[in-house]
Write an enzyme that holds these catalytic residues in place. Structure first.
Site, PDB file in Angstrom:
ATOM      1  N   HIS A  10      -3.878  -8.840 -12.583  1.00 56.43           N
ATOM      2  CA  HIS A  10      -2.657  -9.558 -12.970  1.00 56.43           C
ATOM      3  C   HIS A  10      -2.955 -10.522 -14.114  1.00 56.43           C
ATOM      4  O   HIS A  10      -2.231 -10.579 -15.112  1.00 56.43           O
ATOM      5  CB  HIS A  10      -2.113 -10.356 -11.786  1.00 56.43           C
ATOM      6  CG  HIS A  10      -1.421  -9.545 -10.738  1.00 56.43           C
ATOM      7  ND1 HIS A  10      -0.432  -8.640 -11.029  1.00 56.43           N
ATOM      8  CD2 HIS A  10      -1.554  -9.542  -9.383  1.00 56.43           C
ATOM      9  CE1 HIS A  10       0.001  -8.088  -9.898  1.00 56.43           C
ATOM     10  NE2 HIS A  10      -0.668  -8.618  -8.893  1.00 56.43           N
ATOM     11  N   HIS A  48      -7.732  -7.494  -7.696  1.00 60.46           N
ATOM     12  CA  HIS A  48      -6.276  -7.360  -7.763  1.00 60.46           C
ATOM     13  C   HIS A  48      -5.675  -8.512  -8.571  1.00 60.46           C
ATOM     14  O   HIS A  48      -4.871  -8.297  -9.490  1.00 60.46           O
ATOM     15  CB  HIS A  48      -5.724  -7.362  -6.331  1.00 60.46           C
ATOM     16  CG  HIS A  48      -4.231  -7.361  -6.243  1.00 60.46           C
ATOM     17  ND1 HIS A  48      -3.502  -6.236  -5.934  1.00 60.46           N
ATOM     18  CD2 HIS A  48      -3.310  -8.357  -6.401  1.00 60.46           C
ATOM     19  CE1 HIS A  48      -2.216  -6.531  -5.914  1.00 60.46           C
ATOM     20  NE2 HIS A  48      -2.065  -7.819  -6.193  1.00 60.46           N
ATOM     21  N   GLU A  49      -6.071  -9.732  -8.231  1.00 67.07           N
ATOM     22  CA  GLU A  49      -5.527 -10.895  -8.935  1.00 67.07           C
ATOM     23  C   GLU A  49      -6.044 -10.975 -10.370  1.00 67.07           C
ATOM     24  O   GLU A  49      -5.331 -11.403 -11.285  1.00 67.07           O
ATOM     25  CB  GLU A  49      -5.870 -12.173  -8.171  1.00 67.07           C
ATOM     26  CG  GLU A  49      -5.383 -12.205  -6.727  1.00 67.07           C
ATOM     27  CD  GLU A  49      -3.882 -12.030  -6.590  1.00 67.07           C
ATOM     28  OE1 GLU A  49      -3.155 -12.162  -7.600  1.00 67.07           O
ATOM     29  OE2 GLU A  49      -3.419 -11.749  -5.468  1.00 67.07           O
TER      30      GLU A  49
END
Length: 257
Positions: A61, A57-58
């Site tokens: 980003h 998820h990170e």
């Protein structure tokens, strides 16, 4: 990519590989029945799988920010998938894992520090915020596809339940994190399109957004409506609700009957 980037800035971290290895070994233990404590094996499989998804998820980003103009991302270690490199380990790893343990809810928190001033264009800012939840959506779909294609009928019951519960965490993470609440990615998607005055007024509340959402989920009516929606989405992929519930029961191995 800037001239200051090094190959080590993009090399997958041994820590991430270790977490992935725990997921694989514990998954095998659940599948084979090797562990004398199936609940503990399920716990390790789900938690390690959840942390893997948090890292991805990170990473989503960070990778999107890099290609949008923030060339400092690599030097900060965000592209190594190392959870220890995140700016807010408490929000990114500790709290989300606690949320899973306490309520069976998957909710990643914002963590990577992006130098927004280097990025031009509102669409790019929105896409950076959307990248994380979209990774959870992708992860959820990958986990649910075996159910949709009927490939799980021969799976051991414990592994099927753990797999279903991990998929449910991804669905909850995607749904909750797309809410337009300050501090969550859903708000980050629409924030570039809001007025400067409104953004300044909302900014002080961003740090409480994650906890506010989790608190609302303790309201019985909200909780029931939320999980009804989650189970409906998973029903589209033929993921059995009973399997999800049994997976959560196995996951909480420390709770006596």
């Amino acid at each position: 990519m800037s001239s200051t980037d090094t190959r080590s800035d993009h090399r997958i971290s041994p820590i991430f590989l270790g977490i992935a290895a725990v997921m694989a070994v514990s998954g095998w233990a659940v599948w084979s029945g090797f562990s004398s404590s199936p609940g503990f094996a399920v716990f390790l499989f789900v938690v390690s799988g959840w942390v893997v998804s948090l890292c991805l998820h990170e990473y989503a980003h960070a990778r999107t920010a890099l290609h949008s103009g923030d060339i400092t991302i690599g030097a900060k270690g965000y592209l190594t998938l190392n959870p220890l490199k995140y700016t807010h380990a408490l929000l990114s790893i500790v709290l989300p894992v606690l949320f899973v343990i306490m309520g069976g809810i998957g909710l990643p928190g914002g963590a990577v520090f992006i130098e927004r001033g280097r990025i031009q264009g509102r669409w790019k800012h929105s896409l950076i915020s959307a990248a994380g939840p979209l990774m959870n959506v992708l992860f959820a779909i990958v986990l649910m596809l075996p159910f949709a294609f009927g490939a799980t009928h021969s799976w051991p019951v414990g592994f099927l339940a753990a797999f279903a519960f991990l998929a449910m965490l991804q669905v909850t993470a995607a749904v909750l994190n797309l809410l337009p609440v300050p501090g969550l990615d859903g708000y980050g998607i629409i924030e570039p399109w809001l007025s400067y005055d409104f953004r300044r007024q909302v900014e002080p509340f961003a740090q409480f957004g994650l906890l506010a959402v989790f608190g609302c989920l303790w309201i019985p009516e909200v909780n029931v409506a939320f999980f009804d929606f989650v189970y409906t989405v998973m029903g589209w992929f033929d993921v059995p609700e009973d399997a999800i519930r049994y997976g959560y029961t196995l996951f909480r191995f420390w709770v006596s009957d």
